[in-house]
Design an enzyme around this catalytic site. Sequence first.
Site, short mmCIF file in Angstrom:
data_model
loop_
_atom_site.label_atom_id
_atom_site.label_comp_id
_atom_site.label_asym_id
_atom_site.label_seq_id
_atom_site.Cartn_x
_atom_site.Cartn_y
_atom_site.Cartn_z
N ASP A 1 -5.52 1.22 -2.81
CA ASP A 1 -3.94 2.12 -2.53
C ASP A 1 -3.66 3.11 -4.52
O ASP A 1 -3.67 1.31 -5.44
CB ASP A 1 -2.36 1.90 -2.52
CG ASP A 1 -3.11 1.67 -0.42
OD1 ASP A 1 -4.28 2.66 -0.27
OD2 ASP A 1 -2.12 0.38 -0.06
N1 URA Z 1 -4.75 -2.85 1.82
C1 URA Z 1 -3.58 -2.60 1.61
O1 URA Z 1 -1.86 -1.98 2.26
N2 URA Z 1 -3.69 -1.69 0.33
C2 URA Z 1 -4.94 -1.56 -0.35
O2 URA Z 1 -4.37 -1.06 -1.93
C3 URA Z 1 -5.56 -2.68 0.35
C4 URA Z 1 -5.49 -2.91 1.58
#
Ligand code: URA
Length: 232
Positions: free
Chosen positions: A102
Amino acid sequence: MRLDKYLSDMGCGTRSEIKKNIRAGRVTVDEKTIRDAGFSVQEEEEIRYLGELVRYEEFSYYMMNKPQGVISASEDRKMKTVIDLIDEEHRRKDLFPVGRLDRDTEGLLLITNDGQLAHRLLSPKKHVDKEYFAKVRGCVNDEDVKRFKEGVTIDGEYTCLPAELTILESGETSEVRVIIREGKFHQIKKMFEALGKEVLFLKRLRMGSLVLDPALPPGGYRRLTEEEVGEL
Ligand code: URA
């Protein structure tokens, strides 16, 4: 392969910069100056660009400590991507990040042009471990550890594979390590949400055998060693 393509594939610059330098006599092949961008070259020839030896590399592999605020994509019209953080001298056109973190997640990201390796690492059937450090609002407890182990249901319908949750500190905000073996969208955030808790900070530490180099600052990257590539 054409000389200008060879130099561009090896990340020497844009095709137009390269052509200009070829025309200006700044490129040699086996010690002869070549001014024709379409000149045909072989891997075993000694190709120098601005005096520097440019070796042919079919695949490039970098580990990045992704900082917050950049997106895990190859290009984007508005937002800065992880590929924008790669220096021009390394930025061959076919590089892409293996999987997504993310925008607000930090940590280990593999960047390569090796599509087969990426496919193997991301294949849902392979269940490659992904290990994260997280800070979570709320007191993470043994019941949460059990729920992770049994498989948390997210989005009200999908039951995740068993995951390992290790409590490092438990309090108003808790610190944990999590290992998951799949990669659903926002998975860790959603797993905690299903337990009524909120992820405040998330950092990936490991993917399969590849461990984030603690010497890399956010936004930093380095080539994988031959050993790291072999293990992957
Ligand atoms: N899980 C999440 O919620 N975000 C990420 O970036 C990776 C794994």
